[in-house]
Structures are given as structure tokens and as C-alpha cells.
Scaffold this active site. Structure first.
Site, PDB file in Angstrom:
ATOM      1  N   LYS A  42       0.812  -1.183   0.000  1.00 37.86           N
ATOM      2  CA  LYS A  42       0.000   0.000   0.000  1.00 37.86           C
ATOM      3  C   LYS A  42       0.866   1.261   0.000  1.00 37.86           C
ATOM      4  CE  LYS A  42      -3.398  -2.096   3.175  1.00 37.86           C
ATOM      5  NZ  LYS A  42      -2.574  -3.242   3.658  1.00 37.86           N
ATOM      6  N   GLU A  98       7.791   2.718  -5.686  1.00 38.69           N
ATOM      7  CA  GLU A  98       7.808   2.286  -4.277  1.00 38.69           C
ATOM      8  C   GLU A  98       7.972   3.499  -3.380  1.00 38.69           C
ATOM      9  OE1 GLU A  98       7.169   0.153  -2.283  1.00 38.69           O
ATOM     10  OE2 GLU A  98       7.876  -1.851  -2.709  1.00 38.69           O
ATOM     11  N   ASP A  99       7.443   3.422  -2.181  1.00 36.87           N
ATOM     12  CA  ASP A  99       7.692   4.483  -1.203  1.00 36.87           C
ATOM     13  C   ASP A  99       9.115   4.375  -0.665  1.00 36.87           C
ATOM     14  OD1 ASP A  99       6.965   2.070  -0.042  1.00 36.87           O
ATOM     15  OD2 ASP A  99       5.965   2.973   1.670  1.00 36.87           O
ATOM     16  N   ASP A 102      14.339  -0.814   1.237  1.00 38.36           N
ATOM     17  CA  ASP A 102      15.043  -1.055   2.490  1.00 38.36           C
ATOM     18  C   ASP A 102      16.061  -2.181   2.238  1.00 38.36           C
ATOM     19  OD1 ASP A 102      15.657  -1.237   5.165  1.00 38.36           O
ATOM     20  OD2 ASP A 102      13.701  -1.830   5.835  1.00 38.36           O
ATOM     21  N   PHE A 151      13.493   5.193  11.489  1.00 36.28           N
ATOM     22  CA  PHE A 151      12.131   4.669  11.361  1.00 36.28           C
ATOM     23  C   PHE A 151      11.242   5.772  10.800  1.00 36.28           C
ATOM     24  CE2 PHE A 151       9.590   1.124  13.395  1.00 36.28           C
ATOM     25  CZ  PHE A 151       8.563   1.259  12.479  1.00 36.28           C
ATOM     26  N   ARG A 164      -0.039   6.860   7.658  1.00 37.79           N
ATOM     27  CA  ARG A 164       0.109   6.916   6.190  1.00 37.79           C
ATOM     28  C   ARG A 164      -0.361   8.248   5.622  1.00 37.79           C
ATOM     29  NH1 ARG A 164       1.375   1.657   4.182  1.00 37.79           N
ATOM     30  NH2 ARG A 164       0.332  -0.043   5.245  1.00 37.79           N
TER      31      ARG A 164
END
Ligand code: PRP
Length: 179
Positions: A42, A98-99, A102, A151, A164
Site C-alpha cells: 500500500k 515504491e515508497d 530497504d 524509522f 500513512r
């Protein structure tokens, strides 16, 4: 935004300028091609919505949803497709959005699958990149910001399903996840 829980890393206006820059670059690179922008749900939904409005060539959209096995903090690299693409990508220039990248394990898996479907090309655009966390050889072609191992939440990114909708990219304070 609850400033007891987050510190702003990239403000809304700054992100918009960065997205516009990425859009201009993608517009120039893909001129004359059949561009298919693929969002990975999402997290990518906000970035993708803003990005496609800054790409000034005809394009199509599709979405994929995947879930990685393992706990929420450690990815095993094994990925399950929860929702596949609706359309064929044969001969299409695919741009995955993609956001965040990682470990790169999710995108590694997705790219492997998509490359078997005979696209013209597969490239990656991410807003955030954490290269220090990489466990696979994924190198995004378009990167908004390279960030240290913090984070981050907001602008599509969540912690336990929350944050979000925050318009900025924020660092979540340890007091929130160390509760
Ligand atoms: C995030 C992000 C990437 C993936 C990156 O998704 O959107 O898909 O993790 O991690 P990796 O490079 O270590 O594989 P997440 O699994 O949190 O799901 P979401 O997009 O629904 O929030």
C-alpha cells in the site's frame, strides 16, 4: 500531525518539489515509449498519485500487492503475491513505484517475476532509499532521497497501520515503538 510522536524529516512542500523533479526526469527519459507505471501497495499510493501527475507523457497504471513472510521487522526475502497486475506487460516500459527500498528483498522478488513476462524494460522509482540496509543487489533508477536507517512514517509509510496520511515524511520517535 502529532508532534509528540514524530519529527518532520521532509516537509510537504519539499517533497512536492522533489516529486516534480523526478517527474520531469521520467518524462524526458520515457518520451515516445509505452510507459506502464506499477505501484506496489500500500505504501506507494500517495507518492504514485503525486508522481503520475508530474509525468507529462501518456501512461498507464497498474498495481501489485505483495506480502513478505517473516515478522514485521525482519523480512525473510520470501514474498507472496496478494494481488497481481491486471494487464500484460509484454513490450511495455515498466516503471515500478515504491515508497521505500530497504533490504531490497521485496523489489528483488518483484523484478524477477516481472522480467519473465517480456517487458521492454523494468526500472524502479522510489521516494526513499536506505542503501545501508540492503541485502539484495537492487539499485533504484530514480531516488528521491537517500536516508539513514531511521524509522520513517507518513506520505504513505505506516507504523502498525497508522501515519500513512501524514503529508510529510517523518521520523517516528522511539518512545512510540518502544512502548
Ligand atoms: C514496505 C515498502 C516496500 C518494502 C521495502 O512495504 O513499501 O514494499 O517494505 O522493504 P524491503 O526493501 O526490505 O523489502 P510493507 O511491507 O511495509 O507494506 P506496505 O507498503 O503495505 O506498508
Amino acid at each position: 500531525m502529532n508532534f509528540n510522536e514524530v519529527d518532520v524529516l521532509f516537509a510537504e512542500e519539499e517533497i512536492q518539489e522533489k516529486v516534480a523533479q523526478l517527474g520531469r526526469q521520467i518524462t524526458a527519459d520515457y518520451k515516445g515509449e509505452d510507459l506502464l507505471v506499477v505501484g506496489i501497495l500500500k505504501g506507494a499510493f500517495i507518492f504514485m498519485a503525486d508522481l503520475v501527475r508530474k509525468i507529462d507523457i501518456p501512461l498507464e497504471l497498474d498495481f501489485m500487492s505483495v506480502s513478505s513472510y517473516g515478522t514485521s521487522t525482519t523480512s525473510s526475502g520470501e514474498v507472496r503475491i496478494m494481488k497481481d497486475l491486471d494487464y500484460s506487460i509484454e513490450n511495455k516500459s515498466v516503471l515500478i513505484v515504491e515508497d521505500i527500498v530497504d533490504t531490497g528483498l521485496t523489489l528483488n522478488y518483484i523484478c524477477e517475476i516481472l522480467k519473465k513476462r517480456d517487458p521492454k524494460s523494468v526500472k524502479i522509482c522510489c521516494l526513499l532509499d536506505k542503501p545501508s540496509r540492503r541485502k539484495s543487489p537492487i539499485r533504484p533508477d530514480y531516488v528521491g532521497y537517500s536516508i539513514p536507517d531511521e524509522f520513517v512514517v507518513g506520505y504513505g509509510l505506516d507504523y502498525a497501520g497508522q501515519y500513512r496520511g501524514y503529508p510529510a515524511v517523518c521520523i517516528l520517535k522511539p518512545s512510540v515503538y518502544e512502548k
